[in-house]
Design an enzyme around this catalytic site. Sequence first.
Site, PDB file in Angstrom:
ATOM      1  N   GLY A   1       0.814  -1.213   0.000  1.00 47.52           N
ATOM      2  CA  GLY A   1       0.000   0.000   0.000  1.00 47.52           C
ATOM      3  C   GLY A   1       0.849   1.264   0.000  1.00 47.52           C
ATOM      4  O   GLY A   1       0.562   2.224  -0.724  1.00 47.52           O
ATOM      5  N   CYS A   2       1.909   1.267   0.782  1.00 50.58           N
ATOM      6  CA  CYS A   2       2.782   2.441   0.874  1.00 50.58           C
ATOM      7  C   CYS A   2       3.533   2.654  -0.432  1.00 50.58           C
ATOM      8  O   CYS A   2       3.745   3.793  -0.861  1.00 50.58           O
ATOM      9  CB  CYS A   2       3.742   2.289   2.040  1.00 50.58           C
ATOM     10  SG  CYS A   2       2.885   2.218   3.633  1.00 50.58           S
ATOM     11  N   THR A   3       3.929   1.566  -1.078  1.00 47.97           N
ATOM     12  CA  THR A   3       4.617   1.669  -2.362  1.00 47.97           C
ATOM     13  C   THR A   3       3.677   2.221  -3.425  1.00 47.97           C
ATOM     14  O   THR A   3       4.050   3.121  -4.188  1.00 47.97           O
ATOM     15  CB  THR A   3       5.181   0.301  -2.785  1.00 47.97           C
ATOM     16  OG1 THR A   3       6.112  -0.132  -1.789  1.00 47.97           O
ATOM     17  CG2 THR A   3       5.856   0.376  -4.134  1.00 47.97           C
TER      18      THR A   3
ATOM     19  N   ALA B   1       3.153   5.974  -2.775  1.00 43.60           N
ATOM     20  CA  ALA B   1       4.351   6.745  -3.112  1.00 43.60           C
ATOM     21  C   ALA B   1       4.553   6.822  -4.627  1.00 43.60           C
ATOM     22  O   ALA B   1       4.882   7.891  -5.161  1.00 43.60           O
ATOM     23  CB  ALA B   1       5.579   6.126  -2.443  1.00 43.60           C
TER      24      ALA B   1
END
Length: 166
Positions: free
Chosen positions: A55-57, A60
Site C-alpha cells: 500500500g505504501c509503495t 508513493a
Amino acid sequence: FLGYRHYSSMQPSLTIGEDAPEFSLKDTKGSNHLLSDYKGKYVVLYFYPKNDTPGCTKEACNFRDDLSKLEQLNAKVIGISVDSETSHQKFAEKYHLPFTLLADTDGSVAKAYHALSNLIFTKIAKRYTFLIDPNSKVIKIYNSVDVSNHSQQIIDDLKSIQGTGN
C-alpha cells in the site's frame, strides 16, 4: 483488529484552519527540513506506515507519477514514516521517488499530527494526509486514504481550492 480501528478513529485530530504543527526532521541525505521551509507553497504532508510495503509503495509511486501536476499547483509532497533515514533512502532509490521522505523515528511528529499508532511494542504512522496552505494552515485532512487514487484526489482538491477547475 476491529478494536484497533475503533480506537484509532476515536483519537482527537487537528482541525481545518488550525496552524499545522511545526516539525524538524531529517531526509534521506541527513538534511534537516522544517515545515516553515515550505512557507508560500501548498504542502501535501502524508504519513504512511512502512517503506516498501504494497500500500505504501502504491501511494508513493502515484505521488511520484503525479508530481509534475502537483508542482504545477504550487504543491510540495513530503512523506513521513517512523522508518529510518537509511530505510527511506533505499525506498526512494528503489522506486525513483523524487520528493522528500522524512524520518520520524521517535514518532513525535506523527503524534503531533494525531497520526501515530502504538501497536504493542512498535509505533507506526497512520495513513493520514494533511493538505497545508501557503500560510501553514491545515486546509484538508484525509483520514481515510485509498492509495490507488489519493494523489489524484489531492490534485482535484487543490484545483477546487485554487479555483483552477479541471
